[in-house]
Scaffold this active site. Sequence first.
Site, PDB file in Angstrom:
ATOM      1  N   MET A   1       0.847  -1.194   0.000  1.00 30.64           N
ATOM      2  CA  MET A   1       0.000   0.000   0.000  1.00 30.64           C
ATOM      3  C   MET A   1       0.886   1.248   0.000  1.00 30.64           C
ATOM      4  O   MET A   1       0.452   2.338   0.370  1.00 30.64           O
ATOM      5  CB  MET A   1      -0.939   0.000   1.203  1.00 30.64           C
ATOM      6  CG  MET A   1      -1.908  -1.185   1.174  1.00 30.64           C
ATOM      7  SD  MET A   1      -3.488  -0.871   1.954  1.00 30.64           S
ATOM      8  CE  MET A   1      -2.989  -0.538   3.615  1.00 30.64           C
TER       9      MET A   1
ATOM     10  N   ASN B   1       4.116   3.905   0.866  1.00 33.39           N
ATOM     11  CA  ASN B   1       4.830   4.415   2.031  1.00 33.39           C
ATOM     12  C   ASN B   1       5.914   3.398   2.429  1.00 33.39           C
ATOM     13  O   ASN B   1       5.993   2.939   3.559  1.00 33.39           O
ATOM     14  CB  ASN B   1       3.875   4.695   3.189  1.00 33.39           C
ATOM     15  CG  ASN B   1       4.545   5.542   4.253  1.00 33.39           C
ATOM     16  OD1 ASN B   1       4.630   5.150   5.409  1.00 33.39           O
ATOM     17  ND2 ASN B   1       5.062   6.680   3.877  1.00 33.39           N
TER      18      ASN B   1
ATOM     19  N   HIS C   1       8.970   1.171   3.420  1.00 35.57           N
ATOM     20  CA  HIS C   1      10.054   1.224   4.411  1.00 35.57           C
ATOM     21  C   HIS C   1      10.925  -0.011   4.221  1.00 35.57           C
ATOM     22  O   HIS C   1      10.694  -0.808   3.291  1.00 35.57           O
ATOM     23  CB  HIS C   1       9.480   1.333   5.831  1.00 35.57           C
ATOM     24  CG  HIS C   1       8.421   0.325   6.142  1.00 35.57           C
ATOM     25  ND1 HIS C   1       8.668  -1.028   6.160  1.00 35.57           N
ATOM     26  CD2 HIS C   1       7.091   0.457   6.405  1.00 35.57           C
ATOM     27  CE1 HIS C   1       7.562  -1.678   6.461  1.00 35.57           C
ATOM     28  NE2 HIS C   1       6.577  -0.800   6.602  1.00 35.57           N
TER      29      HIS C   1
ATOM     30  N   HIS D   1       9.309  -3.365   3.407  1.00 32.01           N
ATOM     31  CA  HIS D   1       8.910  -3.583   2.011  1.00 32.01           C
ATOM     32  C   HIS D   1      10.146  -3.854   1.141  1.00 32.01           C
ATOM     33  O   HIS D   1      10.133  -4.726   0.272  1.00 32.01           O
ATOM     34  CB  HIS D   1       8.213  -2.343   1.440  1.00 32.01           C
ATOM     35  CG  HIS D   1       6.949  -1.968   2.132  1.00 32.01           C
ATOM     36  ND1 HIS D   1       6.836  -0.839   2.913  1.00 32.01           N
ATOM     37  CD2 HIS D   1       5.732  -2.555   2.154  1.00 32.01           C
ATOM     38  CE1 HIS D   1       5.618  -0.742   3.379  1.00 32.01           C
ATOM     39  NE2 HIS D   1       4.920  -1.774   2.948  1.00 32.01           N
TER      40      HIS D   1
ATOM     41  N   GLY E   1       5.039  -9.883   3.952  1.00 33.06           N
ATOM     42  CA  GLY E   1       5.767  -9.815   5.213  1.00 33.06           C
ATOM     43  C   GLY E   1       5.026 -10.582   6.299  1.00 33.06           C
ATOM     44  O   GLY E   1       3.796 -10.688   6.288  1.00 33.06           O
TER      45      GLY E   1
ATOM     46  N   SER F   1       3.986   1.479   8.342  1.00 33.80           N
ATOM     47  CA  SER F   1       3.637   2.844   7.895  1.00 33.80           C
ATOM     48  C   SER F   1       2.895   3.574   9.004  1.00 33.80           C
ATOM     49  O   SER F   1       2.976   4.791   9.116  1.00 33.80           O
ATOM     50  CB  SER F   1       2.761   2.777   6.661  1.00 33.80           C
ATOM     51  OG  SER F   1       3.451   2.079   5.666  1.00 33.80           O
TER      52      SER F   1
HETATM   53  O1  PAF Z   1      -0.178  -5.854   3.674  1.00 33.56           O
HETATM   54  C1  PAF Z   1      -0.561  -4.913   2.965  1.00 33.56           C
HETATM   55  O2  PAF Z   1       0.138  -3.926   2.757  1.00 33.56           O
HETATM   56  C2  PAF Z   1      -1.937  -4.983   2.331  1.00 33.56           C
HETATM   57  O3  PAF Z   1      -2.850  -5.585   3.176  1.00 33.56           O
HETATM   58  C3  PAF Z   1      -1.931  -5.670   0.948  1.00 33.56           C
HETATM   59  C4  PAF Z   1      -1.528  -7.127   1.054  1.00 33.56           C
HETATM   60  C5  PAF Z   1      -0.978  -4.936   0.018  1.00 33.56           C
HETATM   61  C6  PAF Z   1      -3.335  -5.623   0.344  1.00 33.56           C
HETATM   62  O4  PAF Z   1      -3.784  -4.323   0.174  1.00 33.56           O
END
Ligand code: PAF
Length: 283
Positions: A31, A33, A35, A38, A150, A189
Amino acid sequence: MLKKIKKITDLHRELTEARKSKKKISLVPTMGNLHEGHLSLIKHAQNISEYVVVSIFVNPTQFVAGEDYNKYPRTLDADTESISKLDVNLVFTPDTNEIYSDNYQTPIEVPVSYLESIHCGKSRPGHFRGVVTVVSELFNIVQPDIAIFGEKDYQQLLIIRNLVKNLFLPIEIISLPTVREESGLAMSSRNNYLSQSDRQRAPMLYECIKTTIKSIKNGVKDYVDLEKEAKLFLEKAGFKIDYYSICDLDTLRSPINENLVILAAVWLGKTRLIDNARVHTYD
Ligand code: PAF
């Protein structure tokens, strides 16, 4: 060279080329932002596949009414900048209308009602329905060979694993450990919302989880008592508890053997933090 794509038709065109040359495609759904957590997923994707797609989409359907959808940090420029330093082939940043047309009528429910009904599913009713809906769509759009998530969102991970298993999706799900700040605080985030004093206090959540794990490893078997102790400790430190649970690693039900995970969700002021740790991987 990083390709930035917003439209599904353009994405399909790019991926058709990648598929023709038999490249293994991995997807890292996010989603934004971004860090270090990710980035660790993206780096792993580079190591195990020849074509890496990162999606950035703040999915409205996984936010429950009254939650932080509107204020969720949107940092697309900085995100694409950090991705472009890595060897990512494509970043997919659809608008909301691209994913959910005005008359969208196909939310996905997966047959994992127990998993969806507990912990975050209980506190955030409809959240996981939104997650599996968007993840199913992203899987259909990208058709990756591999998708990487994650372990910080442990319940989400199990639900996605079930989705793939129950619907026989030909996608390998890979998970990677939570990345932590030096203080032990799990990267998220939502840490951006913490006030300075709450930020100092937030690492106590992981400290508490580690203490519970030590007690279990020292032979304490009364898990209900350990949960109570942990909740009391956190409450005294100023946290509001959503849940703190010692459960079975695979099912999240009451433990039947030593295969355990500790899952917690707490509030610090207006910020909801989640964290977890497996008992057997902590040293
Ligand atoms: O873990 C996340 O960031 C969200 O839940 C995902 C898997 C990208 C779905 O929007």
